[in-house]
Design a protein around this motif. Structure first.
Motif, PDB file in Angstrom:
ATOM      1  N   LEU A 446       0.835  -1.199   0.000  1.00 19.54           N
ATOM      2  CA  LEU A 446       0.000   0.000   0.000  1.00 19.54           C
ATOM      3  C   LEU A 446       0.872   1.252   0.000  1.00 19.54           C
ATOM      4  CD1 LEU A 446      -2.663  -0.985   2.696  1.00 19.54           C
ATOM      5  CD2 LEU A 446      -3.028  -0.879   0.221  1.00 19.54           C
ATOM      6  N   ARG A 450      -2.037   5.874   2.061  1.00 23.81           N
ATOM      7  CA  ARG A 450      -3.156   4.989   2.376  1.00 23.81           C
ATOM      8  C   ARG A 450      -3.000   4.422   3.784  1.00 23.81           C
ATOM      9  NH1 ARG A 450      -7.913   4.406  -0.293  1.00 23.81           N
ATOM     10  NH2 ARG A 450      -6.941   3.955  -2.316  1.00 23.81           N
ATOM     11  N   HIS A 453      -3.943   7.051   6.312  1.00 23.29           N
ATOM     12  CA  HIS A 453      -5.405   7.176   6.373  1.00 23.29           C
ATOM     13  C   HIS A 453      -5.995   6.060   7.244  1.00 23.29           C
ATOM     14  CE1 HIS A 453      -9.474   8.102   5.046  1.00 23.29           C
ATOM     15  NE2 HIS A 453      -9.637   6.853   4.656  1.00 23.29           N
ATOM     16  N   ASP A 484     -11.483   6.617  -1.647  1.00 27.50           N
ATOM     17  CA  ASP A 484     -10.831   6.919  -0.372  1.00 27.50           C
ATOM     18  C   ASP A 484     -10.816   5.717   0.571  1.00 27.50           C
ATOM     19  OD1 ASP A 484     -10.250   9.486  -1.080  1.00 27.50           O
ATOM     20  OD2 ASP A 484     -11.934  10.402  -0.011  1.00 27.50           O
TER      21      ASP A 484
END
Length: 587
Positions: A446, A450, A453, A484
């Motif tokens: 990833l 990301r 988040h 998202d």
């Protein structure tokens, strides 16, 4: 997709329910058995921030506690706030110093100890419009704000000239201010914070069960000794025995009081607050904004790739589960924010709209904006305590007060509250993981952004989330039409976070329903298939979930074109209820 079973991760961490605060399929079955068979010290009614906070407070005092919620965790007020942990700057002007000090103390606590993964500092610009007197007046208020409650985790106020303010927020009209002051508060995803409270309570032994509606109170002589509950998914009923019951249902407080047959010691008045969500690029700024209005204040709040703008403050006397925003509400917000923006916002800019209800203590004033934000706790009958009012920020204090009040009905000595020392799930180890995002990203394939988040949504529980994709790497792809979020988060929502319906995921576990112009409709079917893989849905169930969600969105869109509350409520009420066995006449 085959049903996913509890598994052991690559590191050997067992997916045991209580160890992780898991709210999954097996835990839901077990919680119904426990509700039916055990006698609890406390039953808490209401799965908002105060109810889940009270469950955590009671469980960490060593009490046997059960929490039941008629719909979804945080499905009412606790997912529809301004998403701020703040002292309430306007309450200083109303001389409510005790309330502000208490809220700022709680803000400091969640930022530093309880939930640093969920709660973050956020800055606001306070525009000045009057020469000479306004700057020292605002500066003195903000000096109090910066120092009350032991606040040390956010920067202090910074004074700006007009040119300096416009550099920080180029979106403002030049004539909208003569200068400004920048100050800091904190923000969080309110629904995720409430959910994490519930899971932390479960981690410490509480029974936590959503879609479980109180239909009656049990009594022995004049004493409340439990509740009768109904599973809102299948209609089953059972009695839950307890030494005491806490009514933490917010705007439903009066309805539950009537159901109990006890006379309440206070009344709760519902005040509707509406917010709109617009893309981040529609307002060029590196900070949020607070505006004074003729009634209250209006916030422009940074929210990832968006701005949240609100709120309104009007009486609401209609459907409590589904408050509806009207065209007039939206126009009010646009009118006030456009008064200071160089490029006005239009209805076409709006990605999402949500309406929530504040549970205000009634009686102090006819204007809801002036009703007290203090909370009240009352032992309304032997074995029954009610709590209402207050602010999201002060939930922990409210929860402790409610458990203290209920302790009069509990056998033996009750230990004092310790929740100021209990980090929420995901907090321990969070700061170390922030420093390891590159390694985590490489391990799971990833991008570091990301991983950051995910850390800000799950904290150190990120391993639980990502390990679900070890055998199914396609789960690390984005949710269709909602990039998202990752598909694995949908699976995690149903496996660990108690999500029972598509709406639970799109509206609360994630905020797709307000962050994308399609409001979740374009993601509904793929999300339904992911949830169905965990919960064992057939094609008919998947189709119904998608149909009901689309009907909800259509009804909300229609309500937002209506001129008044009555018309908007009628439009919103046209959508079917996703929980098939819920009884509308009780909370």
């Amino acid at each position: 997709m085959a049903n996913r079973k509890p598994r052991t991760t690559a590191e050997g961490r067992a997916d045991s329910g209580r160890a992780t605060g898991r709210l999954g399929v097996a835990e839901r079955v077990d919680s119904w058995r426990r509700l039916s068979e055990e006698t609890f010290d406390l039953v808490i009614v209401g799965g908002g921030v105060v109810g889940t906070g009270a469950a955590l407070d009671a469980a960490t005092r060593g009490l046997r506690v059960a929490l039941v919620e008629a719909r979804d965790l945080a499905s009412g007020t606790s997912s529809r706030s301004s998403k701020l942990f703040h002292g309430g700057l306007r309450y200083l002007e109303q001389l409510e110093f005790g309330l502000v000090r208490e809220a700022l103390r709680e803000r400091e606590l969640v930022l530093t100890r309880l939930a640093p993964h969920l709660v973050k500092p956020v800055s606001f610009l306070y525009p000045l419009t009057h020469r000479f007197w306004e700057r020292p007046y605002v500066a003195s208020g903000l000096l109090l704000y910066d120092t009350m409650g032991g606040a040390r985790s956010v920067p202090g106020q910074r004074h700006l000239t007009r040119a300096g303010a416009l550099r920080m927020m180029p979106a403002l009209k030049r004539d909208a201010l003569i200068g400004a002051v920048r100050y800091y508060d904190a923000q969080a995803d309110d629904a995720r914070y409430t959910l994490t409270l519930a899971r932390t309570a479960a981690h410490y032994g509480a029974v936590v069960r959503s879609s479980t509606q109180v239909t009656a109170f049990l009594r022995e002589a004049d004493r409340v000794c439990g509740v009768r509950v109904r599973d809102a998914e299948n209609g089953e009923e059972t009695d839950v025995r307890a030494h005491a019951v806490i009514n933490a249902t917010g705007v439903w407080t009066d309805e539950l009081q009537r159901l109990s047959g006890s006379r309440g010691r206070f009344r709760v008045r519902a005040s509707k607050g509406v917010h709109i969500v617009v893309p981040r690029d529609r307002i060029v700024s590196e900070t949020g904004l607070i505006l004074r209005t003729e009634k209250s204040v209006l916030f422009v709040i940074p929210w990832r790739n968006h701005w949240i703008i609100g709120t309104t403050d009007t009486d609401w006397n209609l459907h409590l589960a589904h408050p509806a925003a009207t065209k007039a509400d939206i126009d009010y917000i646009l009118e006030h924010v456009n008064a200071v923006l160089a490029t006005p916002l239009t209805h076409d800019d709006i990605e999402g709209v949500y309406a929530g209800l504040r549970p205000l203590l009634a009686g102090e004033s006819e204007e809801t904006s002036k009703l007290s934000r203090e909370h009240a706790v009352a032992r309304v009958a032997p074995g029954l305590v009610a709590i209402a009012g207050g602010k999201y920020t002060t939930y922990r204090v409210m929860a402790a007060d409610a458990v203290d009040a209920a302790s009069a009905d509990l056998p033996g000595r009750v230990a004092p509250s310790i929740t100021d020392k209990v980090p929420l799930l995901g907090a321990d180890g969070y700061h170390a993981l922030v420093n390891q995002v590159d390694q985590l990203g490489a391990r799971y394939g990833l991008h570091p952004y990301r991983v950051r988040h995910l850390l800000d949504r799950y904290g150190s529980a990120i391993y639980e989330v990502l390990d679900l994709a070890l055998d199914e790497p396609e789960l690390l792809r984005p949710v269709p039409a909602a990039p998202d979020y990752l598909r694995v988060e949908v699976v995690y929502a149903a496996s660990y976070e108690g999500a029972l319906h598509v709406e639970d995921v799109l509206a609360r576990r994630m905020r797709i329903s307000i962050e994308y112009p399609h409001r979740g409709v374009d993601s509904a079917e793929p999300v339904a298939r992911l949830v169905g893989g965990v919960l064992g849905w057939d094609e008919a169930t998947i189709a119904r979930e998608v149909e009901v969600y689309r009907a909800r969105v259509d009804a909300e869109r229609d309500s937002q074109t209506q001129p008044d509350d009555q018309a908007a409520d009628a439009s919103r009420a046209a959508a079917p209820e996703i929980r098939p066995e819920i009884l509308e006449q009780v909370s």
